[in-house]
Enzyme design. Structure first.
Site, mmCIF file in Angstrom:
data_model
loop_
_atom_site.group_PDB
_atom_site.id
_atom_site.type_symbol
_atom_site.label_atom_id
_atom_site.label_comp_id
_atom_site.label_asym_id
_atom_site.label_seq_id
_atom_site.Cartn_x
_atom_site.Cartn_y
_atom_site.Cartn_z
ATOM 1 N N TRP A 1 0.875 -1.175 0.000
ATOM 2 C CA TRP A 1 0.000 0.000 0.000
ATOM 3 C C TRP A 1 0.920 1.235 0.000
ATOM 4 C CZ3 TRP A 1 -2.140 2.539 4.905
ATOM 5 C CH2 TRP A 1 -3.129 3.466 4.595
ATOM 6 N N ASP B 1 -0.811 -5.484 9.254
ATOM 7 C CA ASP B 1 -1.817 -4.524 8.818
ATOM 8 C C ASP B 1 -3.042 -5.321 8.386
ATOM 9 O OD1 ASP B 1 -3.389 -2.655 7.549
ATOM 10 O OD2 ASP B 1 -1.723 -1.642 6.558
ATOM 11 N N ALA C 1 -6.572 -4.700 7.224
ATOM 12 C CA ALA C 1 -7.524 -3.674 6.786
ATOM 13 C C ALA C 1 -8.748 -4.273 6.099
ATOM 14 C CB ALA C 1 -6.822 -2.684 5.856
ATOM 15 N N LYS D 1 -13.365 -0.770 6.000
ATOM 16 C CA LYS D 1 -13.935 -1.588 4.928
ATOM 17 C C LYS D 1 -15.006 -2.543 5.457
ATOM 18 C CE LYS D 1 -10.756 0.461 2.872
ATOM 19 N NZ LYS D 1 -9.353 0.293 2.788
HETATM 20 N N1 PMP Z 1 -3.820 -0.565 5.287
HETATM 21 C C1 PMP Z 1 -4.120 -0.938 4.037
HETATM 22 C C2 PMP Z 1 -3.354 -2.052 3.409
HETATM 23 C C3 PMP Z 1 -5.141 -0.292 3.356
HETATM 24 O O1 PMP Z 1 -5.434 -0.667 2.113
HETATM 25 C C4 PMP Z 1 -5.856 0.746 3.998
HETATM 26 C C5 PMP Z 1 -6.968 1.472 3.286
HETATM 27 N N2 PMP Z 1 -6.748 1.861 2.015
HETATM 28 C C6 PMP Z 1 -5.495 1.086 5.305
HETATM 29 C C7 PMP Z 1 -4.472 0.400 5.917
HETATM 30 C C8 PMP Z 1 -6.123 2.190 6.121
HETATM 31 O O2 PMP Z 1 -7.431 2.402 6.034
HETATM 32 P P1 PMP Z 1 -8.173 3.547 6.851
HETATM 33 O O3 PMP Z 1 -7.180 4.514 7.375
HETATM 34 O O4 PMP Z 1 -9.080 4.171 5.858
HETATM 35 O O5 PMP Z 1 -8.896 2.842 7.947
#
Ligand code: PMP
Length: 393
Positions: free
Chosen positions: A126, A207, A209, A242
């Site tokens: 990411w 991570d 997500a 998500k």
């Molecule tokens: N980690 C990854 C791999 C992601 O794809 C995302 C969202 N695009 C996030 C963390 C963080 O998401 P958010 O801050 O919107 O909760």
């Protein structure tokens, strides 16, 4: 003073969104930004979220500050969701500003605990991981991850690279549904990753997500739970954006498992301190929605049902796209789309091929050929399949 600032490169995905908006062609397809969309192209508010919000509206009688770590209800509910049987004597946690905030606070915690740590990060990952690491001036190295020939994980190369980590380094892993590739280690490979971390003494920062977007809520947390049970120290940055569809509420959590209650208390203190330095109290509304849902049997069941529908919709689109490409091309070159998990797949197309699909067919995907599967529906799948073949991918 402000005139000294350097211009920042615009975010590629947000620029792509603007370009898509300005495109007047009928039948254009947005496979760019990473939000779930239903077949009508709407990012829905989940039923349980609406009900929880109604309940909060009716019963909440104060907006006074919570605690630096967020509410105990939210932290307990999330520990249960992610770890199932969370070891209370080892677990420290703080609510954060989304999953991004959890990643950032996790890296800041690493810097406090070991200023010499090197963070090992997948290539690709990411983009915000790299951007945060660079902004913080945090030392990092990339480990090979994606095999462009098979569009799967280049596991031997990955394992060899993370095997070079030192004790006290950090290996950043995607717990499930790797972004941007969609390719993930299998259960046996996760065991090998655990064995490597046991050997080197490097600490995983997981991570997470997309729990519930790949193979199901429990299956998607299986690797995280296994690492948590085997390793002395584990960091987890989880996002609710998500799986609860609460993107703009900024709901995340940083969890850290240490070696016993003394380490836990030190870690808890450090994480609360970090929240204090960066924004004092984490946002509460999204966290309260999540704990309201998870603590209520009926709301929890309804949320799980709807999340499962979303997951199945994405899996069906994967199947349909792979099948369409099998029929058009007369080969199984694109079967990897069916095997990838989560919202994304990296097609492995060149920048020119990505540009051609945009120009000829109005299909917008990120320049590295990451496509958001949830941006498709039954009608746009054949359009994409044809464009992929015509672009010579
Ligand atoms: N980690 C990854 C791999 C992601 O794809 C995302 C969202 N695009 C996030 C963390 C963080 O998401 P958010 O801050 O919107 O909760």
């Amino acid at each position: 003073m402000l005139g000294n600032l350097k211009p920042q490169a615009p975010d590629k995905i947000l620029s792509l969104m603007a370009e898509y908006k300005a495109d007047t062609r009928q039948g254009k397809v947005d496979l760019g930004v990473g939000v779930y969309k239903d077949p009508e192209g709407v990012t829905p508010i989940m039923r349980a979220v609406k009900k929880a919000e109604q309940r909060i509206l009716e019963t909440q009688n104060t907006k006074a500050y919570t605690g630096l770590a967020g509410t105990q209800e939210y932290r307990d509910a999330m520990a249960g969701l992610v770890l199932e049987n969370a070891p209370a004597d080892r677990l420290a946690s703080v609510a954060t500003v989304g999953g991004t905030g959890a990643v950032r606070q996790g890296l800041e915690l690493v810097r406090m605990a070991n200023p010499d740590a090197v963070v090992h990060v997948s290539d690709p990952t990411w983009p915000n991981h790299l951007s945060i690491l660079k902004f913080m001036g945090q030392a990092f190295v990339e480990y090979p991850y994606f095999d462009n020939a098979t569009r799967g994980v280049d596991f031997d190369a990955m394992l060899a690279a993370i095997g070079k980590a030192k004790k006290g380094d950090v290996v950043l892993l995607h717990g499930c549904c790797h972004n941007p590739t969609g390719a993930n280690p299998d259960a046996g490979q996760w065991d090998d990753i655990a064995a490597s971390l046991e050997k080197t003494g490097a600490v995983p920062l997981i991570d997470l997500a997309y729990q519930g977007f790949g193979d199901g809520l429990d299956a998607d947390a299986a690797a995280t739970r296994m690492l948590a049970s085997r390793l002395p120290e584990v960091l987890i940055a989880a996002s609710c954006s998500k799986n609860f569809g609460v993107y703009r509420e900024r709901t995340g959590i940083l969890m850290a498992l240490g070696e016993g209650s003394e380490a836990r208390d030190l870690t808890q203190g450090a994480m609360a301190y970090l929240n204090r330095q960066n924004y004092s109290f984490p946002p509460d509304h999204g966290a309260r929605i999540v704990s309201t849902i998870l603590d209520d049997a009926e709301l929890r069941q309804d949320w799980k049902t709807e999340l499962e529908e979303m997951r199945r919709t994405m899996l069906d689109l994967r199947k349909q796209l792979a099948e369409e490409l099998r029929n058009l091309g007369g080969n199984d070159n694109f079967d990897f789309i069916e095997h990838h998990r989560g919202m994304f797949s990296r097609l492995g197309a060149t920048a020119e091929q990505v540009a051609k699909m945009k120009e000829d067919s109005g299909i917008y995907m990120v320049g590295d050929s990451r496509l958001n599967i949830a941006g498709l529906n039954n009608d746009s799948v054949p359009v994409l399949a044809r464009a992929i073949v015509e672009a010579g991918v």
